[in-house]
Each structure stands twice: as C-alpha cells, then as structure tokens.
Design a protein around this motif. Structure first.
Motif, PDB file in Angstrom:
ATOM      1  N   GLU A 156       0.837  -1.201   0.000  1.00  0.00           N
ATOM      2  CA  GLU A 156       0.000   0.000   0.000  1.00  0.00           C
ATOM      3  C   GLU A 156       0.874   1.255   0.000  1.00  0.00           C
ATOM      4  N   ILE A 157       1.903   1.213   0.830  1.00  0.00           N
ATOM      5  CA  ILE A 157       2.777   2.380   0.941  1.00  0.00           C
ATOM      6  C   ILE A 157       3.653   2.542  -0.299  1.00  0.00           C
ATOM      7  N   ILE A 158       4.069   1.438  -0.885  1.00  0.00           N
ATOM      8  CA  ILE A 158       4.832   1.518  -2.138  1.00  0.00           C
ATOM      9  C   ILE A 158       4.000   2.255  -3.186  1.00  0.00           C
ATOM     10  N   LYS A 159       2.731   1.884  -3.275  1.00  0.00           N
ATOM     11  CA  LYS A 159       1.850   2.548  -4.237  1.00  0.00           C
ATOM     12  C   LYS A 159       1.802   4.050  -3.987  1.00  0.00           C
ATOM     13  N   MET A 160       1.657   4.391  -2.723  1.00  0.00           N
ATOM     14  CA  MET A 160       1.507   5.807  -2.390  1.00  0.00           C
ATOM     15  C   MET A 160       2.791   6.586  -2.661  1.00  0.00           C
ATOM     16  N   ILE A 161       3.920   5.944  -2.435  1.00  0.00           N
ATOM     17  CA  ILE A 161       5.188   6.596  -2.766  1.00  0.00           C
ATOM     18  C   ILE A 161       5.230   6.826  -4.274  1.00  0.00           C
ATOM     19  N   GLY A 162       4.786   5.804  -5.006  1.00  0.00           N
ATOM     20  CA  GLY A 162       4.748   5.923  -6.461  1.00  0.00           C
ATOM     21  C   GLY A 162       3.816   7.026  -6.914  1.00  0.00           C
ATOM     22  N   GLU A 164       3.615   9.740  -5.562  1.00  0.00           N
ATOM     23  CA  GLU A 164       4.297  10.996  -5.229  1.00  0.00           C
ATOM     24  C   GLU A 164       3.910  11.589  -3.883  1.00  0.00           C
ATOM     25  N   LEU A 165       3.399  10.762  -2.993  1.00  0.00           N
ATOM     26  CA  LEU A 165       3.068  11.264  -1.666  1.00  0.00           C
ATOM     27  C   LEU A 165       4.311  11.229  -0.775  1.00  0.00           C
ATOM     28  N   THR A 166       4.418  12.193   0.121  1.00  0.00           N
ATOM     29  CA  THR A 166       5.500  12.185   1.097  1.00  0.00           C
ATOM     30  C   THR A 166       5.054  11.339   2.290  1.00  0.00           C
ATOM     31  N   SER A 167       6.009  11.052   3.183  1.00  0.00           N
ATOM     32  CA  SER A 167       5.684  10.251   4.366  1.00  0.00           C
ATOM     33  C   SER A 167       4.594  10.930   5.186  1.00  0.00           C
ATOM     34  N   LYS A 168       4.694  12.225   5.288  1.00  0.00           N
ATOM     35  CA  LYS A 168       3.692  12.986   6.030  1.00  0.00           C
ATOM     36  C   LYS A 168       2.304  12.767   5.433  1.00  0.00           C
ATOM     37  N   GLU A 169       2.229  12.905   4.128  1.00  0.00           N
ATOM     38  CA  GLU A 169       0.935  12.746   3.461  1.00  0.00           C
ATOM     39  C   GLU A 169       0.398  11.329   3.624  1.00  0.00           C
ATOM     40  N   ILE A 170       1.309  10.361   3.536  1.00  0.00           N
ATOM     41  CA  ILE A 170       0.891   8.971   3.699  1.00  0.00           C
ATOM     42  C   ILE A 170       0.350   8.755   5.100  1.00  0.00           C
ATOM     43  N   SER A 171       1.067   9.263   6.090  1.00  0.00           N
ATOM     44  CA  SER A 171       0.629   9.065   7.473  1.00  0.00           C
ATOM     45  C   SER A 171      -0.730   9.719   7.704  1.00  0.00           C
ATOM     46  N   ASP A 172      -0.956  10.862   7.084  1.00  0.00           N
ATOM     47  CA  ASP A 172      -2.256  11.527   7.221  1.00  0.00           C
ATOM     48  C   ASP A 172      -3.369  10.672   6.629  1.00  0.00           C
ATOM     49  N   ARG A 173      -3.110  10.122   5.449  1.00  0.00           N
ATOM     50  CA  ARG A 173      -4.164   9.352   4.793  1.00  0.00           C
ATOM     51  C   ARG A 173      -4.450   8.041   5.489  1.00  0.00           C
ATOM     52  N   LEU A 174      -3.422   7.452   6.066  1.00  0.00           N
ATOM     53  CA  LEU A 174      -3.624   6.145   6.696  1.00  0.00           C
ATOM     54  C   LEU A 174      -3.932   6.276   8.190  1.00  0.00           C
ATOM     55  N   SER A 182       7.784   5.762   8.305  1.00  0.00           N
ATOM     56  CA  SER A 182       9.239   5.696   8.165  1.00  0.00           C
ATOM     57  C   SER A 182       9.740   4.259   8.354  1.00  0.00           C
ATOM     58  N   THR A 183       9.187   3.579   9.343  1.00  0.00           N
ATOM     59  CA  THR A 183       9.562   2.179   9.564  1.00  0.00           C
ATOM     60  C   THR A 183       9.203   1.332   8.341  1.00  0.00           C
ATOM     61  N   HIS A 184       8.015   1.518   7.828  1.00  0.00           N
ATOM     62  CA  HIS A 184       7.613   0.762   6.636  1.00  0.00           C
ATOM     63  C   HIS A 184       8.546   1.049   5.474  1.00  0.00           C
ATOM     64  N   THR A 197      13.947   6.634  -2.811  1.00  0.00           N
ATOM     65  CA  THR A 197      12.582   6.805  -3.298  1.00  0.00           C
ATOM     66  C   THR A 197      12.448   6.498  -4.792  1.00  0.00           C
ATOM     67  N   ALA A 198      13.428   6.955  -5.550  1.00  0.00           N
ATOM     68  CA  ALA A 198      13.365   6.715  -6.992  1.00  0.00           C
ATOM     69  C   ALA A 198      13.271   5.215  -7.277  1.00  0.00           C
ATOM     70  N   GLY A 199      14.022   4.435  -6.521  1.00  0.00           N
ATOM     71  CA  GLY A 199      13.980   2.993  -6.694  1.00  0.00           C
ATOM     72  C   GLY A 199      12.598   2.431  -6.408  1.00  0.00           C
ATOM     73  N   VAL A 200      11.965   2.944  -5.388  1.00  0.00           N
ATOM     74  CA  VAL A 200      10.630   2.467  -5.023  1.00  0.00           C
ATOM     75  C   VAL A 200       9.646   2.791  -6.143  1.00  0.00           C
ATOM     76  N   VAL A 201       9.753   3.997  -6.688  1.00  0.00           N
ATOM     77  CA  VAL A 201       8.845   4.390  -7.764  1.00  0.00           C
ATOM     78  C   VAL A 201       9.043   3.475  -8.970  1.00  0.00           C
ATOM     79  N   ASN A 202      10.294   3.223  -9.317  1.00  0.00           N
ATOM     80  CA  ASN A 202      10.559   2.336 -10.436  1.00  0.00           C
ATOM     81  C   ASN A 202       9.995   0.944 -10.176  1.00  0.00           C
ATOM     82  N   PHE A 203      10.189   0.468  -8.966  1.00  0.00           N
ATOM     83  CA  PHE A 203       9.658  -0.850  -8.611  1.00  0.00           C
ATOM     84  C   PHE A 203       8.141  -0.864  -8.772  1.00  0.00           C
TER      85      PHE A 203
END
Lengths: 210, 210
Positions: A156-162, A164-174, A182-184, A197-203
DNA sequence: CCAAAAATACTCATAATTAGGTATTGGCAA
DNA sequence: TTGCCAATACCTAATTATGAGTATTTTTGG
C-alpha cells in the motif's frame, strides 16, 4: 425544471460517452463539459449547477483540490466523484471533503444513473469496492507479495510513494504516525534491496502497482 | 454484413460511452466489451472480429503486448489504439507492432467515427505525427524538450534521477558541482510542476526517458 | 488459545532533497 | 555586438528521507 449536471473530465471520449448515457433522461440537463478543475470553477461561477460529475485525475487543478474549493464556495452543489482506482484512503479524503458520492469508473451505466438520481434526491453513495479487487487481482497480489516478502501495508505504501506522496501525506491518509511510515519505508528498501525513493517508484511501475 | 467491432478497456463508463457513440451507425456491430488483454484474446479465439478498439493502459495484459499477440495470431484483425497521452515513442512502438491507427482518448466522437470508418475501409490513421510536418523535428528529443521547455542538461539529469542516482552521484558523473545539480533539480521541478523525486521518476518513465 | 507475523511508535543521527535566493561565464543568434 | 539563455556555482534554511536501533500492540493462522 430539470436538474443541471456538469461533467469535469479530461478525456473527451469519456465525456461523449457519459453524455450519451445520461441524455436518456429528461429529469436532468447536461451543461457543456469541462476538461479540468480551473474550467470547472469558471463555469460554476457563472452557471447554476446542481451536480458535478468530477474526475479525480485531471490536469491543471486536481480533483481533490477542486472538490474542496467547490464545497467551500458552493456548499449546495452536489458532487459525485468518478475515479479509476478504488483507493480507500482517497475515499476517506473525498468523504471528508464533502462529496455526496464516490463511484469507480468501471461501474455500469445503470448504476451511474441510479446513483445520480439518488444524490439529486438528497442521498449519498460510496462505492464499496477495493475490499475485493477481483479474485484474479487478489491472487496476483498475494503471489506478488510472497515473491518479495512484502506485507499488505508495505505494498500500500509503495503505491503511495509511487503516487508521489511524502511520508507525512501517507501518514495523514492512513491515520498512522509518520514514524510508522518511516519504519515501513525502511523495511521496503531493505526487502527490495533499493536505496531510495526513486527505486521504489521504479519498482512500483515495473510491477504495475500504479 | 456489418463489420464486427470490440472494445477493450478497463473503464466501464468509457465502454458504455463508446458504445453509445458508436451505436449510431448500422454499418458496424459492437460485440460485448472486454476489460483486459486476457479477456480480449479469449474472445478473439472464439468470435469473428474485424476491428479492436484497444486501450493501452489495461491491467492483466497491457495494450502493447496484447497488440503484438493479436497481430501475430490474427493478422487480418484491424486494431485502433486508444490512449491517454501523446507519447511519440510509444506511437512508434504501436506502429511497429502493426496497429492500423492510434488515437488519443481526448478526441471528439466524430473523429473517432471517421477514423474507424477509414480503417475498416483499409486506411490508417495516426493521431499526431501525420499532422506535424516532417521538416519540423525528426529528432524526438528536440520536440520533447520544446514541449516541456527543458534544456538538454535538464533532460540528462531527469534520466539520471530516474536511474536512482543521488545528486552527489550525478555531480560525480557529470564532473560538476553538487550545487549545480541542485539548481537543475529545482528548475526541473518548477518547469514540470512536480513536487518531489517520485514525480520526476514518474515523468521520466511516462516519457520513456529511461 | 497461542505463537508468529504485521503494524504500530519512538530515539538519535546523518544524508538528501527542496525552496528561497544571487551571480558568473560562455555561446549563440538577432 | 549585444542581449539572452544555458550552464555553472554558491548561500541559508527548512523539510524529507535513510539507517540503526528498540519496543509495544494488534492481527492472523494453525
């Protein structure tokens, strides 16, 4: 007097399609469609509108932002959000922003008409999908997670990073702490042997997660 | 006997729309639509089909792959590709794979009908390249840079960001200061209206820079 | 029910990116 | 040749991400 509807979507074909589908009813009237959030706000300032069919993925001014502005400036106008993916966290945001409804684009036309009618009569409708993204998909996702030893939350978090959400935005949504995100992220980088991060987006893209 | 058409797209609303738009004509007949590449191939094995309206962004089996398979197994079936973005390099791929046409989803319904008619009569249609004079720019990158107002250096750095390099690594490879890379990154984000590295990676991939 | 796995949350520290600037140089075109 | 643009470089400050830990609670599967 018929209700006045307007479609906001950047795909002309979808607009033409929706128009054809919706014109079967005389209880509502379709205004000329707009292609982005800015145009929509321009029209709302000048026309009396009862319901907006709002695409979330628009250029210029994205759907969520447009929705907030509409609800702030024209609280009487009802909004039905149309979107591609069933993103529960996005759904929460949409709900919070005050939309009367939420519908996946892959819904049958009949359902769309029903939902519009319902909303015009004062009701609400939130598409319940996402829990079951089709059996094949679930199977695919399970297999995929097993292959990379990823948990559901991590995917779920990989998707959100892809997206373009920041950790802050992800934490707000979840509704979780930024520390947890950060742990995830750490675990994701370690498990996938990536370094940033770039690697995660590519993945995410290589595995069709976005 | 009318031509037999089939729509392959994962958005039901778009399918309903296209169906409505295309049903105005008796010269062709619409088969029930399919939602992904797999389903499409399943139908093609069992039904006689003249033209496929193919969405590029489908789950399960993506458009380009589906196209290749169709053209290999059923060379007589004509394919009109429908897609979101005008990606000239993707267009080249689609052409190579043998599609009869390529049309952006934000095209008016009338154009769609014309193009379908043209293809059924043995013609071809490619949305963008046909219209742009050859003298302009045969070099893709120039056109691309102009479209986004990017400089050569910026494009170079976008690629490297997409390849997961950090600013430090980029500066090492280009023999320039890390400050300079930072300046370029700032300008890239501003020009493309992106907010972070993830956005740059997505841009790079969406534009086939990596 | 119980053990394992997943999800949560935190500290401390460092690295990297983003957001404002300003400024100089070299090349190319009007 | 003069003015613009691209490329270079630097500064300060704030924000975001990474790395290495520990630890608790919740969920899940057998």
């Amino acid at each position: 007097m018929p209700y006045r509807l307007i479609i906001a979507d950047d795909h002309q074909l979808l607009i033409d399609g929706l128009s054809a589908v919706l014109n079967t009813n005389t209880e509502w009237e379709l205004l000329p469609a707009v292609n982005n959030g800015r145009e929509l706000l321009y029209v709302l300032e000048r026309e009396q509108v009862d319901l907006v069919l709002l695409d979330l993925n628009m250029p210029q001014l994205d759907g969520v932002k447009a929705l907030s502005i509409i609800k702030r400036n024209y609280p009487k106008i009802k909004v039905l959000v149309l979107t591609n993916y069933g993103q529960p966290q996005l759904q929460a945001e949409i709900r919070k922003a005050g939309a009367e409804g939420y519908l996946l684009k892959n819904s049958p036309a009949a359902l769309l008409r029903e939902v519009i009618q319902l909303i015009l009569e004062g009701g609400m409708h939130y598409s319940e999908a996402e829990e079951t993204p089709a059996e094949e998909n679930t199977w695919f996702l399970d297999d995929f997670m097993k292959r990379y030893q990823l948990t559901r939350r991590e995917v779920e978090i990989i998707k959100m990073i892809g997206q373009e959400l920041t950790s802050k935005e992800i934490s707000d949504r979840l509704y979780i702490s930024e520390f947890t995100v950060s742990t995830h992220r750490k675990n994701i980088l370690r498990k996938l042997n990536l370094k940033n991060t770039a690697g995660v987006v590519n993945f995410a893209r290589e595995n069709s997660l976005i």
